[in-house]
Design a protein around this motif. Sequence first.
Motif, PDB file in Angstrom:
ATOM      1  N   ALA A 138       0.841  -1.207   0.000  1.00 29.58           N
ATOM      2  CA  ALA A 138       0.000   0.000   0.000  1.00 29.58           C
ATOM      3  C   ALA A 138       0.875   1.256   0.000  1.00 29.58           C
ATOM      4  N   GLY A 139       0.601   2.147  -0.943  1.00 28.46           N
ATOM      5  CA  GLY A 139       1.292   3.424  -0.998  1.00 28.46           C
ATOM      6  C   GLY A 139       2.674   3.396  -1.616  1.00 28.46           C
ATOM      7  N   GLU A 199      -3.513   6.405  -9.536  1.00 30.55           N
ATOM      8  CA  GLU A 199      -3.136   5.570  -8.400  1.00 30.55           C
ATOM      9  C   GLU A 199      -4.263   4.671  -7.908  1.00 30.55           C
ATOM     10  N   GLY A 200      -5.515   4.956  -8.293  1.00 34.19           N
ATOM     11  CA  GLY A 200      -6.555   4.125  -7.714  1.00 34.19           C
ATOM     12  C   GLY A 200      -7.922   4.212  -8.349  1.00 34.19           C
ATOM     13  N   ASP A 201      -8.055   4.851  -9.518  1.00 32.67           N
ATOM     14  CA  ASP A 201      -9.374   4.880 -10.153  1.00 32.67           C
ATOM     15  C   ASP A 201      -9.831   3.455 -10.429  1.00 32.67           C
ATOM     16  N   ALA A 202     -11.093   3.186 -10.137  1.00 32.81           N
ATOM     17  CA  ALA A 202     -11.590   1.818 -10.171  1.00 32.81           C
ATOM     18  C   ALA A 202     -11.431   1.163 -11.534  1.00 32.81           C
ATOM     19  N   GLU A 203     -11.682   1.899 -12.613  1.00 37.06           N
ATOM     20  CA  GLU A 203     -11.609   1.278 -13.931  1.00 37.06           C
ATOM     21  C   GLU A 203     -10.190   0.853 -14.289  1.00 37.06           C
ATOM     22  N   ASN A 218       2.213  -6.008  -8.147  1.00 38.00           N
ATOM     23  CA  ASN A 218       3.502  -5.323  -8.285  1.00 38.00           C
ATOM     24  C   ASN A 218       3.401  -4.137  -9.241  1.00 38.00           C
ATOM     25  N   HIS A 219       2.788  -3.070  -8.743  1.00 39.99           N
ATOM     26  CA  HIS A 219       2.716  -1.814  -9.484  1.00 39.99           C
ATOM     27  C   HIS A 219       2.426  -0.701  -8.486  1.00 39.99           C
ATOM     28  N   GLY A 220       2.460   0.522  -8.963  1.00 42.53           N
ATOM     29  CA  GLY A 220       2.329   1.664  -8.062  1.00 42.53           C
ATOM     30  C   GLY A 220       0.912   2.083  -7.760  1.00 42.53           C
ATOM     31  N   GLY A 221      -0.086   1.338  -8.236  1.00 43.06           N
ATOM     32  CA  GLY A 221      -1.475   1.672  -7.974  1.00 43.06           C
ATOM     33  C   GLY A 221      -1.992   1.000  -6.720  1.00 43.06           C
TER      34      GLY A 221
END
Length: 374
Positions: A35-36, A266-270, A295-298
């Motif tokens: 997370a983050g 970083e976090g849009d649902a789509e 393994n990504h920055g989202g």
Amino acid sequence: MTGLWGRVEQQDFRSRVRGALLGSALGDALGAPLAGLSLDAIRAAHGPDGLTGPAPAHGRRGRVTAATQLTLFTVDGLIRAHVRRDTGAWHPPTDLHRAYRRWAATQHDWGPDERRKDNGWLAQEEWLYARRGPERACLTGFADEALGTLEQPKNPTARDAAAASRSAPFGLLVGWEPALVLQLTVECAAQSHGHPGASLSAGALAVIVHGLTRGDSLDSAVQRTLGLLGARPGHQPVTDALQRALAAVTQGQPGAEAVEALAPSEGDAEHVLAVAVYCALVAEDVSHGLRLAVNHGGDSAAAGALCGALLGALHGETALPAAWLAELEGRATLLEISDDFALEMTQGPTLHNPAHSAPGWLTRYPRFSRASGQ
């Protein structure tokens, strides 16, 4: 639908239900430690390949987040909705809202209220009384008795993936038509996440799970979902994200860079949904798909949860990595409610009907609650 279930069909369905719910929890727990973190930070902490297996979060390995807590209460609400149908009352969004209100109580109460027999068994599980990074939209959406609707949604700007992360169980309603699954999921997502990107991503996830649980291929399930989304207002960002996920499959070797390209925010649902679908499409097996998804920055936990639900529904329980399951928090609860859901969907009328009901089932899933005013 019940009369059509043979023994083999029941066993396959139960395996897919277990697969979807346990797979979602595994992905959630795998992504929680990230997370983050940016991709560079993940690699600095875990090596050039990123996180390759369970790592500690919230105190130990295998701990889940609010996404799994809410998924459990989604299942509880769906079972309760079917039980309440015997009374002539049939409004599943209300039953789901009451279930999510029971989750909300776990976020501020010290532990189960033994006096609330109408809460059923799930709300008596002490391990659920822990706050695990719930999104603010969930806390505010379920803070009171007011029911968010499509016409008047709660948190109309909330676009994160928390509603999608709890919505895989809607896809397990295999006796329902896909359009009805989409409608119910979107209505229930709007109880906390009013932005179409969030609510339609939740609906899309559920419809894809629905196709997989019925035996479709992942590609076919996504194509059917795209067809249904096209009629919904505000669908274009979700449609575009899914189409990018499909296109990415043919554009080089799977890896973190390909995943990052699908998640520009970083976090849009789509975007989280696109990552999950892509990783499930290219996965060599469940553990490979889940490693790719986190393994990504989202939003690593949400992407892992969505991907795990897809792969679990596609392949069933036995495809899940056993070593990861052994450490999974709440595994016994997940198995118990998975089997209860499968039993309700395949044999519900023998458990309860307007004329006669098994007392034990109504103790687990009461027809009425004090919140219902009945």
